[in-house]
Design a protein around this motif. Structure first.
Motif, PDB file in Angstrom:
ATOM      1  N   GLY A 171      -2.542   0.417  -8.046  1.00  0.00           N
ATOM      2  CA  GLY A 171      -1.973   1.601  -7.411  1.00  0.00           C
ATOM      3  C   GLY A 171      -3.039   2.629  -7.077  1.00  0.00           C
ATOM      4  O   GLY A 171      -2.988   3.279  -6.025  1.00  0.00           O
TER       5      GLY A 171
ATOM      6  N   TYR B 294      -5.015   1.227  -4.101  1.00  0.00           N
ATOM      7  CA  TYR B 294      -4.250   1.426  -2.873  1.00  0.00           C
ATOM      8  C   TYR B 294      -4.360   2.865  -2.383  1.00  0.00           C
ATOM      9  O   TYR B 294      -4.561   3.129  -1.195  1.00  0.00           O
ATOM     10  N   THR B 295      -4.242   3.823  -3.299  1.00  0.00           N
ATOM     11  CA  THR B 295      -4.251   5.230  -2.927  1.00  0.00           C
ATOM     12  C   THR B 295      -5.606   5.640  -2.367  1.00  0.00           C
ATOM     13  O   THR B 295      -5.680   6.374  -1.374  1.00  0.00           O
TER      14      THR B 295
ATOM     15  N   LEU C 204       0.700   6.115 -13.868  1.00  0.00           N
ATOM     16  CA  LEU C 204       0.021   6.152 -12.572  1.00  0.00           C
ATOM     17  C   LEU C 204      -0.644   7.504 -12.344  1.00  0.00           C
ATOM     18  O   LEU C 204      -1.784   7.577 -11.850  1.00  0.00           O
TER      19      LEU C 204
ATOM     20  N   ALA D 274       6.775  -0.553  -6.925  1.00  0.00           N
ATOM     21  CA  ALA D 274       6.134  -1.517  -7.819  1.00  0.00           C
ATOM     22  C   ALA D 274       6.781  -1.571  -9.189  1.00  0.00           C
ATOM     23  O   ALA D 274       6.382  -2.380 -10.033  1.00  0.00           O
TER      24      ALA D 274
ATOM     25  N   TYR E 233       4.850   4.699  -4.825  1.00  0.00           N
ATOM     26  CA  TYR E 233       4.323   3.403  -5.281  1.00  0.00           C
ATOM     27  C   TYR E 233       5.000   2.970  -6.581  1.00  0.00           C
ATOM     28  O   TYR E 233       5.339   1.793  -6.761  1.00  0.00           O
TER      29      TYR E 233
ATOM     30  N   LEU F 273       1.970   8.368  -5.275  1.00  0.00           N
ATOM     31  CA  LEU F 273       2.033   7.518  -6.460  1.00  0.00           C
ATOM     32  C   LEU F 273       3.463   7.412  -6.997  1.00  0.00           C
ATOM     33  O   LEU F 273       3.818   6.398  -7.606  1.00  0.00           O
TER      34      LEU F 273
ATOM     35  N   VAL G 177       2.504  -6.295  -3.802  1.00  0.00           N
ATOM     36  CA  VAL G 177       2.702  -5.985  -5.215  1.00  0.00           C
ATOM     37  C   VAL G 177       3.021  -7.254  -6.029  1.00  0.00           C
ATOM     38  O   VAL G 177       2.388  -7.485  -7.071  1.00  0.00           O
TER      39      VAL G 177
END
Length: 440
Positions: A369, A372-373, A175, A168, A164, A161, A355
């Motif tokens: 985010g 995505y993770t 996050l 992003a 990311y 994260l 993004v």
């Protein structure tokens, strides 16, 4: 030649470089710099320099080595061993209790380290031999450890994260807070599956024999206090941050210092432990910094070509897809790429495309985010080249074959898909905590 065709050539060149076996940052960075020079001339060389300066000025990046150091101090000093002893004693009387305890161990390891590799290593070396020795089904236990260790990239302080957030341009603190409830929910779904499965098939996870459960109350309390030490360290780090008393970087320093003091007080901070922790911290931190640097350079070239606008026009204007349909297609592409790439490679390859597209479609980038993770977690465990599959094969004993490892992940992948669907349908699961903390 159109800009769309140039973007396609750029993307194909990067994939070709990846297939040569080059390191991720080298493949991506080389393509970015090599493309910038013919496209913009001598001035194109400034793209890499600009990305490097942006990286060096990003203050929250200081959290990366501090959190990694905290995790390695706790794992190298064997403080994590106390966690499993605690779960062994307290959860052993239940059918599937040691498997449930292993999930708890993975959650706490994730809160200490932020990398799935750490959870996999500790689970495979500490939990797996014990579970097999106690008669647990080998397919169930390998699935438990793989699924539990994947929480390391979702539960804070997740290093993924951080990566990311850099790409992003989103706040790391938000996050991390967004990953808390989904991470705990995912762990809860794993536990629920184990409880239900072992209720109907108790032979898969037998309870500990009565003689092994005969532990004095004093010993149970001692193990409880020892096992909860990492949780206390996590609380000392996160409570001031959540209450606004410290910044994110200051909290990471508190976590690293508290872990170091705990290891010293328990007389486990030897020179070997300190040297190994620092060496591994330096290695992992440099690796991620190179990846972020390459991703920023590649993203700048892609933005300069207008590739994002071209892709958005293709999906929206030519195919006529709605925002949710485009989002689902993007998540499916992550699952496919996850069969042959790791999470960092996936992010730096498609983040320059996805993004800005997610932002243009009106979705929250903090929520995305988390999506995505979780998708990376699933991709970690999907054949034929899931990252966790090969880690487990390398660490598992000989009696656990590759077929067992592949079959073990099927129910857990289905559980994770349920979790992904819930967070997709109800974004507040991820957004409630960051909105509450930052909305004060």
């Amino acid at each position: 030649m159109s800009y769309e065709m140039l973007a396609l050539i750029l993307f194909a060149s990067m994939m070709l470089m990846m297939m040569t076996g080059q390191r991720v940052f080298a493949a991506i960075g080389f393509v970015a710099v090599a493309a910038a020079l013919p496209l913009w001339g001598v001035g194109g060389s400034n793209i890499a320099f600009s990305a490097a300066m942006k990286l060096m000025k990003w203050y929250p990046l200081l959290t990366l080595p501090l959190f990694i150091f905290m995790g390695y101090v706790l794992s190298e000093s064997r403080i994590a061993d106390d966690l499993y002893k605690m779960f062994h004693v307290w959860m052993g009387p239940l059918n599937g209790g040691l498997a449930i305890g292993t999930i708890g161990l993975m959650v706490l390891i994730s809160a200490m380290n932020g990398l799935s590799v750490a959870g996999m290593a500790i689970g495979a070396t500490i939990a797996l031999p014990e579970l097999l020795k106690r008669g647990y089904d080998k397919q169930m236990v390998t699935g438990v450890i793989q699924a539990g260790s994947s929480l390391g990239i979702l539960v804070p302080p997740s290093v993924v994260l951080v990566l990311y957030a850099m790409i992003a341009r989103q706040p790391v603190g938000q996050l991390w807070l967004a990953g808390v409830v989904p991470g705990l929910m995912m762990a809860g779904l794993f536990v629920l599956y184990i409880v239900i499965r072992c209720y109907f098939q108790p032979q898969l996870g037998p309870a500990l024999p009565a003689e092994e459960r005969d532990v004095s109350r004093r010993e149970k309390l001692r193990l409880l206090s020892a096992g909860l030490l990492p949780l206390a360290i996590f609380g000392a780090m996160m409570v001031p941050f959540i209450n606004g008393w410290t910044s994110l970087v200051e909290s990471s320093a508190i976590g690293a210092l508290t872990a170091f003091i705990a290891a010293v007080l328990k007389r486990r901070m030897t020179w070997h432990v300190f040297h190994t922790s620092v060496e591994k911290t330096l290695f992992v931190s440099c690796m991620f910094m190179w990846i972020i640097l390459a991703a920023l350079g590649f993203g700048a070239v892609f933005d300069g070509l207008g590739a994002v606008k071209a892709i958005e026009g293709f999906f929206v204007d030519q195919l006529g897809l709605g925002p949710w349909e485009i989002l689902i297609l993007m998540q499916l592409s992550y699952l496919i790429m996850g069969t042959f790439l790791d999470d960092t490679a996936m992010l730096v390859i498609v983040a320059p495309l996805y993004v800005p597209l997610v932002r243009a479609l009106g979705f929250d980038l903090i929520w995305y985010g988390v999506l995505y993770t979780i998708t990376c977690q699933i991709a970690y465990m999907t054949p034929p080249f899931g990252y966790n599959l090969f880690l487990m094969r390398a660490m598992a004993p000989k009696e656990v074959g590759l077929g067992d490892i592949y079959r073990s992940i099927v129910p857990f992948v289905l559980v994770m898909l349920v979790g992904l669907a819930l967070i997709t349908a109800f974004p507040e699961i991820a957004l409630w905590l960051p909105n509450y903390v930052y909305g004060k």
